[in-house]
Design an enzyme around this catalytic site. Sequence first.
Site, PDB file in Angstrom:
ATOM      1  N   ARG A 145      -8.346  -8.848   3.906  1.00  0.00           N
ATOM      2  CA  ARG A 145      -7.334  -8.117   4.658  1.00  0.00           C
ATOM      3  C   ARG A 145      -7.619  -6.623   4.655  1.00  0.00           C
ATOM      4  O   ARG A 145      -7.555  -5.954   5.695  1.00  0.00           O
ATOM      5  CB  ARG A 145      -5.957  -8.388   4.028  1.00  0.00           C
ATOM      6  CG  ARG A 145      -4.752  -7.800   4.749  1.00  0.00           C
ATOM      7  CD  ARG A 145      -3.496  -8.109   3.938  1.00  0.00           C
ATOM      8  NE  ARG A 145      -2.247  -7.802   4.619  1.00  0.00           N
ATOM      9  CZ  ARG A 145      -1.656  -6.624   4.639  1.00  0.00           C
ATOM     10  NH1 ARG A 145      -2.234  -5.598   4.000  1.00  0.00           N
ATOM     11  NH2 ARG A 145      -0.514  -6.434   5.265  1.00  0.00           N
ATOM     12  N   HIS A 179       0.557  -2.677  11.239  1.00  0.00           N
ATOM     13  CA  HIS A 179       1.656  -3.460  11.816  1.00  0.00           C
ATOM     14  C   HIS A 179       1.940  -3.054  13.265  1.00  0.00           C
ATOM     15  O   HIS A 179       3.084  -2.842  13.656  1.00  0.00           O
ATOM     16  CB  HIS A 179       2.915  -3.331  10.954  1.00  0.00           C
ATOM     17  CG  HIS A 179       2.685  -3.760   9.535  1.00  0.00           C
ATOM     18  ND1 HIS A 179       2.495  -5.070   9.180  1.00  0.00           N
ATOM     19  CD2 HIS A 179       2.564  -3.044   8.392  1.00  0.00           C
ATOM     20  CE1 HIS A 179       2.282  -5.147   7.883  1.00  0.00           C
ATOM     21  NE2 HIS A 179       2.300  -3.932   7.380  1.00  0.00           N
ATOM     22  N   SER A 197       4.710  -5.865   3.082  1.00  0.00           N
ATOM     23  CA  SER A 197       3.394  -5.783   3.707  1.00  0.00           C
ATOM     24  C   SER A 197       2.346  -6.505   2.854  1.00  0.00           C
ATOM     25  O   SER A 197       2.438  -7.719   2.659  1.00  0.00           O
ATOM     26  CB  SER A 197       3.024  -4.311   3.949  1.00  0.00           C
ATOM     27  OG  SER A 197       1.866  -4.197   4.736  1.00  0.00           O
ATOM     28  N   LEU A 198       1.375  -5.791   2.308  1.00  0.00           N
ATOM     29  CA  LEU A 198       0.385  -6.397   1.423  1.00  0.00           C
ATOM     30  C   LEU A 198       1.063  -7.188   0.301  1.00  0.00           C
ATOM     31  O   LEU A 198       0.575  -8.240  -0.129  1.00  0.00           O
ATOM     32  CB  LEU A 198      -0.499  -5.313   0.801  1.00  0.00           C
ATOM     33  CG  LEU A 198      -1.295  -5.742  -0.437  1.00  0.00           C
ATOM     34  CD1 LEU A 198      -2.458  -6.619  -0.037  1.00  0.00           C
ATOM     35  CD2 LEU A 198      -1.729  -4.558  -1.259  1.00  0.00           C
ATOM     36  N   GLN A 204       0.833  -1.189   0.000  1.00  0.00           N
ATOM     37  CA  GLN A 204       0.000   0.000   0.000  1.00  0.00           C
ATOM     38  C   GLN A 204       0.876   1.250   0.000  1.00  0.00           C
ATOM     39  O   GLN A 204       1.874   1.316   0.705  1.00  0.00           O
ATOM     40  CB  GLN A 204      -0.903  -0.016   1.244  1.00  0.00           C
ATOM     41  CG  GLN A 204      -2.008   1.003   1.236  1.00  0.00           C
ATOM     42  CD  GLN A 204      -3.074   0.673   2.287  1.00  0.00           C
ATOM     43  OE1 GLN A 204      -3.104  -0.406   2.835  1.00  0.00           O
ATOM     44  NE2 GLN A 204      -3.951   1.622   2.559  1.00  0.00           N
ATOM     45  N   GLN A 246       1.972 -11.122  10.484  1.00  0.00           N
ATOM     46  CA  GLN A 246       2.460  -9.878   9.881  1.00  0.00           C
ATOM     47  C   GLN A 246       1.591  -8.669  10.222  1.00  0.00           C
ATOM     48  O   GLN A 246       2.091  -7.549  10.342  1.00  0.00           O
ATOM     49  CB  GLN A 246       2.535 -10.041   8.357  1.00  0.00           C
ATOM     50  CG  GLN A 246       3.167  -8.894   7.624  1.00  0.00           C
ATOM     51  CD  GLN A 246       2.484  -8.629   6.292  1.00  0.00           C
ATOM     52  OE1 GLN A 246       1.429  -8.013   6.240  1.00  0.00           O
ATOM     53  NE2 GLN A 246       3.095  -9.110   5.228  1.00  0.00           N
TER      54      GLN A 246
END
Length: 296
Positions: free
Chosen positions: A117, A200, A92-93, A9, A249
């Site tokens: 998510r 996170h 991340s994503l 993102q 994560q």
Amino acid sequence: MKAYVFPGQGSQFRGMGQDLYQHSEAARQLFEQANQILGYSLTSIMFEGTDDDLKQTIYTQPAVFLHGVVLALTSDSFAPDRFDVSMVAGHSLGELSALTAAGVLSFEDGLSLASVRATAMQRACELTPSTMAAVLGLADSVIEEVCAAITEEIVVPANYNCPGQVVISGSAAGIQLAEERLKAAGAKRVVPLAVSGAFHSPFMEPARTEFAEAVQNMLFSAPHCPVYQNVNAQATTDPEQLKANLIAQLTSPVRWTQSVERMVADGATGFLECGPGKVLQGLIKKISPAVPVTGI
């Protein structure tokens, strides 16, 4: 050894994927399939939506996932009969994109998890106000010490992006308090980020719980190549461990600096960013400047 990396993102932009859609029949079929899976026209938002539309987490994450995965699945390097990728990782994503490109998840399941998510994280952001900030020019260990010393608010390291750039997550008061102490400790700048919440971090626990249920119901296959995951910056091939790390994560820091360093140590001789923008290319050049990096 080729290492493919997938952004997360923040790399989105208006019109992303449109050229691919217009010039590749295989890509167009995947884009249209994604619209059917999601039940709305994600491609319309990607190609014609406003910047504000694309900044909404519920759209951003599926859009960035889709762009990176379509690039991969229509690339010769990822063809199942001649798979020519030595290792993958995602920021991340982007880890979901990497798992899908490496054959751990089907296209349908990967996109569905990206949507779950995104929705879960958006809900978590709305439950409790929280935010993030980028800390520039300070050693990781000092940032960790400053955050750990703040006990009256929640503030934690969230993204180890590259040497001299760490993003912290927490409550607004926690971030403000950390900013004061980090500047006093020698940080060049502490830059507030325009995000909807503290990704996170412990603030994402409701999202982690919701996401975990969806992940556990999905089939994870053995990957075609090692996947370097954010939680531990280690190569993983075991499907159950891939699941556990993907779930963890959401409330754990993204160890991107360490992941790139580990991939280089394990033999990566070149990186290719697979997705919108050039964010990861810029970070990798700062982490391992001697290793070539480009984008698809």
